[in-house]
Design a protein around this motif. Structure first.
Motif, short mmCIF file in Angstrom:
data_model
loop_
_atom_site.label_atom_id
_atom_site.label_comp_id
_atom_site.label_asym_id
_atom_site.label_seq_id
_atom_site.Cartn_x
_atom_site.Cartn_y
_atom_site.Cartn_z
N GLU A 1 -1.68 4.19 0.26
CA GLU A 1 -1.82 5.07 1.40
C GLU A 1 -0.63 6.00 1.60
OE1 GLU A 1 -2.40 2.31 4.56
OE2 GLU A 1 -4.43 1.74 3.91
N ARG A 2 0.51 5.61 1.06
CA ARG A 2 1.73 6.40 1.28
C ARG A 2 2.59 6.38 0.04
NH1 ARG A 2 4.95 8.51 5.31
NH2 ARG A 2 3.34 8.08 6.88
N ASP B 1 -4.91 12.20 -1.06
CA ASP B 1 -5.01 11.84 0.35
C ASP B 1 -3.88 10.90 0.78
OD1 ASP B 1 -5.77 9.57 -1.00
OD2 ASP B 1 -7.72 9.36 -0.03
N ALA B 2 -2.92 10.66 -0.11
CA ALA B 2 -1.77 9.84 0.25
C ALA B 2 -0.85 10.58 1.22
CB ALA B 2 -0.99 9.44 -0.99
N GLN B 3 -0.31 9.87 2.18
CA GLN B 3 0.73 10.45 3.03
C GLN B 3 2.03 10.46 2.23
OE1 GLN B 3 0.69 8.97 7.25
NE2 GLN B 3 -0.84 7.55 6.43
N GLY C 1 -5.56 2.75 -4.32
CA GLY C 1 -5.71 2.97 -2.89
C GLY C 1 -4.42 2.96 -2.10
N LYS D 1 0.81 -1.21 0.00
CA LYS D 1 0.00 0.00 0.00
C LYS D 1 0.85 1.26 0.00
CE LYS D 1 -3.73 -2.31 2.53
NZ LYS D 1 -4.54 -2.34 3.78
N GLN D 2 2.14 1.11 -0.24
CA GLN D 2 3.03 2.27 -0.23
C GLN D 2 4.16 2.05 -1.22
OE1 GLN D 2 4.84 2.73 3.71
NE2 GLN D 2 4.21 0.65 4.21
#
Length: 308
Positions: free
Chosen positions: A143-144, A181-183, A141, A109-110
């Motif tokens: 996240e980072r 919205d990704a870090q 999707g 996810k990153q």
């Protein structure tokens, strides 16, 4: 200020790092390659639970090997951040396939997005910004997303030795974080002197670049090994420091440890709480086990290995 810290073989074990060093080393990350990961019998014996493990994708490494390494690390409980080097990715279809395989087999996810070390693109992509603009990471999707940083510049990007293009790219990426919205964070090339790192990081903050910095640090290694990697990776003024050390035969055979640079950054962080260097990212140039052992010795009980 001494830039490198050496210790003689046979000396007593070093006491744990200072509270400042321990604080900076919390949630450190480390980088592996499929071939170096194969040499590690059990990562849980070496790394704290939850350690982010980057997987470097070097030109010529089959995607099968990358995904297999990610799958293994994920099964061991470690969040995996594979490299996506734009210049070795043929096209959008290939990028989508890589993302799908990482997610399907290792729940990735990153990602670290970077241009990559090859001079000529293998296909449609030339920069990490083009990868971001595909929208595929957002659609999947992720996240980072981390991006590359160069405290000492990058001659491949700025051939005149300036910071013009690398800084402009960071401004673009900083703006990108406001519309996703990704870090995001900057993961940097390694360096050996804290002063230029601090100056570079402060300059980014002064320019309004708010991406946190995960500073690259070379793990314990022989001096000859560091010089080889520094040349290959285009490290700037730090290379001259290593070359000067190499001229002293008495120091040439002694192991380097990153104590001085980490201690200086930790002290600066303690004195300037707003300092944008938030994490340490290790390049285990002298071996994963050697690096992990040093980190465990200096980061305190909270960062003990998962199997401790």
């Amino acid at each position: 200020m001494a830039l490198l810290n050496f210790k003689k073989k046979g000396t007593s074990p070093r006491p744990p790092g200072t509270p400042q060093v321990q604080a900076l080393l919390q949630d450190y990350s480390i980088e592996v390659m499929p071939r170096t990961a194969e040499k590690v019998e059990n990562f849980r014996d070496l790394l704290p639970a939850g350690t982010r493990v980057y997987i470097a994708h070097i030109e010529g490494t089959p995607i099968d090997d990358m995904v297999a390494t990610a799958k293994r690390l994920h099964a061991d409980g470690f969040p995996v951040m594979p490299h996506f080097p734009a210049r070795i990715i043929k096209d959008k279809t290939t990028l989508a396939d890589w993302i799908a395989r990482y997610q399907g087999e290792a729940d990735v996810k990153q990602a670290l997005l970077l241009a990559g070390g090859v001079s000529a693109p293998h296909g449609d992509f030339d920069s990490s910004m083009q990868l971001m603009e595909t929208g595929l990471f957002d659609h999947a999707g992720f996240e980072r997303l981390h991006v590359a940083g160069h405290p000492e510049g990058n001659r491949d990007i700025d051939t005149d030795g300036s910071m013009t293009n690398v800084t402009a790219a960071l401004h673009w990426k900083n703006e990108f974080q406001t519309r996703t919205d990704a870090q995001m964070a900057i993961a940097t090339q390694f360096a050996f002197d804290a002063d230029p790192i601090i100056e570079w990081a402060d300059d980014l903050a002064a320019q309004g670049i708010t991406l946190p910095v995960h500073i690259g640090v070379a793990g314990p290694a022989k001096l000859q090994t560091l010089i080889k990697f520094a040349i290959a990776c285009g490290v700037g003024p730090s290379l001259k420091v290593l070359q000067k050390r190499a001229m002293d035969v008495t120091k040439l055979l002694l192991p380097y440890e990153p104590t001085q640079v980490v201690s200086a950054l930790a002290a600066h962080k303690a004195a300037h709480t707003e300092f944008n260097v938030t994490n340490v990212h290790f390049f285990p140039l002298g071996g994963i086990k050697t690096n992990a052992t040093w980190a465990t010795q200096n980061s305190g009980a909270a960062m003990a290995s998962a199997n401790t």
